[in-house]
Scaffold this motif. Sequence first.
Motif, PDB file in Angstrom:
ATOM      1  N   GLU A  18       0.832  -1.200   0.000  1.00 55.21           N
ATOM      2  CA  GLU A  18       0.000   0.000   0.000  1.00 55.21           C
ATOM      3  C   GLU A  18       0.874   1.262   0.000  1.00 55.21           C
ATOM      4  OE1 GLU A  18      -3.076   1.942   3.193  1.00 55.21           O
ATOM      5  OE2 GLU A  18      -3.100  -0.232   2.969  1.00 55.21           O
ATOM      6  N   ILE A  19       1.876   1.288   0.868  1.00 58.74           N
ATOM      7  CA  ILE A  19       2.774   2.454   0.950  1.00 58.74           C
ATOM      8  C   ILE A  19       3.486   2.671  -0.379  1.00 58.74           C
ATOM      9  CG2 ILE A  19       4.847   3.390   2.065  1.00 58.74           C
ATOM     10  CD1 ILE A  19       3.999   1.756   4.576  1.00 58.74           C
ATOM     11  N   ASN A  21       2.495   2.336  -3.241  1.00 55.88           N
ATOM     12  CA  ASN A  21       1.609   2.928  -4.240  1.00 55.88           C
ATOM     13  C   ASN A  21       1.192   4.360  -3.934  1.00 55.88           C
ATOM     14  OD1 ASN A  21       1.405   0.771  -6.123  1.00 55.88           O
ATOM     15  ND2 ASN A  21       0.186  -0.335  -4.619  1.00 55.88           N
ATOM     16  N   TRP A  22       1.611   4.908  -2.803  1.00 52.86           N
ATOM     17  CA  TRP A  22       1.251   6.287  -2.488  1.00 52.86           C
ATOM     18  C   TRP A  22       2.037   7.244  -3.378  1.00 52.86           C
ATOM     19  CZ3 TRP A  22       1.680   6.108   3.588  1.00 52.86           C
ATOM     20  CH2 TRP A  22       0.631   5.326   4.084  1.00 52.86           C
ATOM     21  N   HIS A  82      -0.622   6.898   7.652  1.00 49.21           N
ATOM     22  CA  HIS A  82      -1.564   7.708   6.859  1.00 49.21           C
ATOM     23  C   HIS A  82      -1.594   9.145   7.376  1.00 49.21           C
ATOM     24  CE1 HIS A  82      -3.668   5.174   3.942  1.00 49.21           C
ATOM     25  NE2 HIS A  82      -3.529   4.179   4.799  1.00 49.21           N
ATOM     26  N   TYR A  85       1.718  10.908   6.576  1.00 54.16           N
ATOM     27  CA  TYR A  85       1.783  11.132   5.130  1.00 54.16           C
ATOM     28  C   TYR A  85       0.958  12.363   4.743  1.00 54.16           C
ATOM     29  CZ  TYR A  85       1.261  10.262   0.124  1.00 54.16           C
ATOM     30  OH  TYR A  85       1.244  10.394  -1.239  1.00 54.16           O
ATOM     31  N   ARG A  86      -0.245  12.467   5.279  1.00 51.81           N
ATOM     32  CA  ARG A  86      -1.094  13.635   4.974  1.00 51.81           C
ATOM     33  C   ARG A  86      -0.465  14.922   5.493  1.00 51.81           C
ATOM     34  NH1 ARG A  86      -6.213  10.641   6.574  1.00 51.81           N
ATOM     35  NH2 ARG A  86      -5.615  11.481   8.564  1.00 51.81           N
TER      36      ARG A  86
END
Length: 98
Positions: A18-19, A21-22, A82, A85-86
């Motif tokens: 998942e990470i 693909n950020w 998350h 990251y934001r």
Amino acid sequence: MARKPEHGLADLGQLLGEIRNWPRISEPRPGSFYLGQQPFCHFRIRNGRRWADIRSRRAWLPRFDLPRDDAQSRLALRIVLHQVYRIVGQAAGSRREG
């Protein structure tokens, strides 16, 4: 500080995928993630323990311990990553605009 062997993170495979693909995330070495040009998260293993080092803006957060096969720790890590990251992504965007 010892780096991690890839096989020591097998139970984190879904989260690591998942990470990867950020947007703006790169992984120059397995388990070592950057957001743009800045360190973001590095996974470590030493003396049978493992943890994540996570960087938010200008400072590293306290070590995030990751017991093996602990679903609650994986979920908590996902939430923290998350959020960071934001925060970091928004800060980087405001610097570019200003």
